[in-house]
Design an enzyme around this catalytic site. Structure first.
Site, mmCIF file in Angstrom:
data_model
loop_
_atom_site.group_PDB
_atom_site.id
_atom_site.type_symbol
_atom_site.label_atom_id
_atom_site.label_comp_id
_atom_site.label_asym_id
_atom_site.label_seq_id
_atom_site.Cartn_x
_atom_site.Cartn_y
_atom_site.Cartn_z
ATOM 1 N N HIS A 1 26.921 -63.419 -67.442
ATOM 2 C CA HIS A 1 27.752 -62.729 -68.437
ATOM 3 C C HIS A 1 27.734 -61.204 -68.258
ATOM 4 O O HIS A 1 28.726 -60.540 -68.541
ATOM 5 C CB HIS A 1 27.361 -63.127 -69.859
ATOM 6 C CG HIS A 1 28.107 -64.331 -70.340
ATOM 7 N ND1 HIS A 1 27.761 -65.612 -69.970
ATOM 8 C CD2 HIS A 1 29.226 -64.451 -71.098
ATOM 9 C CE1 HIS A 1 28.623 -66.463 -70.507
ATOM 10 N NE2 HIS A 1 29.524 -65.789 -71.200
ATOM 11 N N ASP B 1 33.075 -70.745 -68.165
ATOM 12 C CA ASP B 1 32.148 -70.197 -69.153
ATOM 13 C C ASP B 1 30.980 -71.179 -69.364
ATOM 14 O O ASP B 1 29.820 -70.787 -69.434
ATOM 15 C CB ASP B 1 32.918 -69.995 -70.468
ATOM 16 C CG ASP B 1 32.266 -68.967 -71.372
ATOM 17 O OD1 ASP B 1 31.404 -68.206 -70.898
ATOM 18 O OD2 ASP B 1 32.637 -68.928 -72.559
ATOM 19 N N HIS C 1 30.197 -60.491 -65.619
ATOM 20 C CA HIS C 1 31.521 -60.536 -66.259
ATOM 21 C C HIS C 1 31.821 -59.197 -66.941
ATOM 22 O O HIS C 1 32.869 -58.597 -66.749
ATOM 23 C CB HIS C 1 31.589 -61.666 -67.299
ATOM 24 C CG HIS C 1 32.689 -61.486 -68.303
ATOM 25 N ND1 HIS C 1 32.550 -60.694 -69.432
ATOM 26 C CD2 HIS C 1 33.951 -61.950 -68.329
ATOM 27 C CE1 HIS C 1 33.694 -60.690 -70.100
ATOM 28 N NE2 HIS C 1 34.565 -61.451 -69.459
ATOM 29 N N HIS D 1 38.113 -64.783 -69.331
ATOM 30 C CA HIS D 1 36.656 -64.645 -69.474
ATOM 31 C C HIS D 1 35.905 -65.633 -68.563
ATOM 32 O O HIS D 1 35.078 -65.241 -67.763
ATOM 33 C CB HIS D 1 36.297 -64.883 -70.951
ATOM 34 C CG HIS D 1 34.840 -64.926 -71.243
ATOM 35 N ND1 HIS D 1 34.088 -63.785 -71.455
ATOM 36 C CD2 HIS D 1 33.983 -65.970 -71.373
ATOM 37 C CE1 HIS D 1 32.830 -64.132 -71.701
ATOM 38 N NE2 HIS D 1 32.735 -65.448 -71.653
#
Ligand SMILES: [Zn+2]
Length: 370
Positions: free
Chosen positions: A256, A171, A259, A273
């Site tokens: 993101h 992340d 993702h 994540h």
């Protein structure tokens, strides 16, 4: 054009710092609702309760059901209101923390965040990611303010499985590249509405990336032994504080959104994540046509700490064209941060970048292992 920088009011980090929670909590409230998952409450629920008791703070523990969904948030708001709570304490991983922040926001009361892993950059931010009850990404909400206090006990984090720290590095890996895209494109930050990022946010995002490259592998080795070392302290700070400040004020971009796109595939729920965000970062760099040297640096880092570099690593085995088309369409939905890129991005471009990143990752891994 105006720039904005957001941060939690207080950030505390160190081994055994949980024992000082009473000191910070007593300045914020007298009647606390402690929200946490089963593991988090078993690790630190008792300690938190004892520390609050010493300061004459009432505390009721409420088990988090596992999804940061609208239904779970309103259930906890009802519990909090019924009991006249004036302080939320959220302990656990990203979803428990986002739920706690949303509950505090709804009730307009302060919050102390106690992350039990360094897996996401949820602790410091003033946003929450809302999922369906089944765990499919729904939307990001912007809260009225950032947490009042973030208390990070590195001894607790070092005792959690190493995969959480590694996922947090995935992340945090995206933070610099996404902020860099936002600096280049000079578009309004989807989260703050302002632009361009402050020099501070951009510098913190860079520092975050440099710390990962410098200390990532050493920190992973240490937490595999449940040890707290300077490398662990550095990586926890990068994953939690720098990544949190860097993404929120620096801005999000393609990593993101990719993702989020992958969450439409059922198999994606088998990974965390940050693992999906790491592959999203590689895909972002391919999509943006970044220099090969930068891509190889990111791939080397991912392989050194065990982050995914291809879809197989994300347990997405044999995806077909239709699967990836769906992922790409979700990735490029109108509200997605991928549109922060400095050129218009289409679903077809994302599909091409995903397939290319996947092959690149697989080939690179093979080469490094031979
Ligand atoms: Zn993230």
């Amino acid at each position: 054009m105006s720039r904005v920088f957001l941060a939690p009011s207080k950030y505390v980090q160190g081994a055994d710092t949980i024992n000082s929670i009473g000191t910070y909590a007593e300045k914020l409230g007298s009647n606390a609702l402690l929200i946490g998952g089963k593991t988090a409450l078993s690790i630190c629920g008792g300690t938190i309760q004892n520390c609050l008791q010493e300061k004459n703070i009432l505390c009721h523990q409420e088990l988090f059901n596992g999804e940061c969904s609208d239904r779970e948030i309103s259930r906890l708001v009802d519990v909090g209101r019924d009991q006249g709570k004036n302080l939320i304490i959220a302990a656990g991983g990203g979803k428990a923390i986002d739920t706690g922040k949303s509950v505090a926001h709804e009730m307009k009361i302060p919050i102390v965040v106690v992350p039990t892993t360094a897996a996401t950059d949820a602790p410091c931010s003033g946003e929450a990611v809302i999922y369906s009850d089944e765990g499919v990404f729904e939307r990001e909400i912007v809260l009225a303010r950032n947490p009042d206090c973030v208390l990070v006990d590195t001894a607790i984090i070092a005792r959690a499985p190493a995969i959480f720290l590694v996922s947090g590095m995935g992340d945090a890996l995206a933070t610099f590249w996404e902020a860099d895209t936002c600096v280049k494109s000079n578009k309004p930050n989807v989260l703050t509405g302002e632009f361009p990022p402050t020099l501070t946010a951009y510098a913190l995002a860079r520092l975050c990336y440099d710390i990962l490259l410098e200390h990532g592998f050493l920190a992973k080795m240490a937490v595999e032994q449940n040890a707290v070392t300077p490398a662990v302290e550095a990586i926890v700070e990068a994953n939690t504080l720098l990544s949190g400040l860097g993404f929120e004020s620096g801005g999000l971009a393609a990593a993101h959104s990719i993702h989020n796109g992958f969450t439409v595939l059922k198999e994606s729920s088998k990974t965390y994540h940050g693992q999906k965000v790491a592959f999203g970062t590689i895909t972002q760099l391919v999509l943006e046509g970044r220099p090969a040297k930068e891509l190889y640096e990111v791939l080397d880092f991912c392989l050194s700490v065990g982050l995914p570099v291809c879809m197989e690593d994300l347990h997405i085995a044999n995806p077909n064209r239709e699967d990836i088309k769906q992922v790409a369409e979700a990735t490029t939905a109108e509200e997605e941060t991928i549109h922060a890129t400095w050129f218009p991005v289409t679903a077809v471009m994302v599909e091409d970048a995903i397939w290319t990143a996947d092959t690149l990752g697989k080939e690179y891994k093979k080469k490094q292992m031979s």
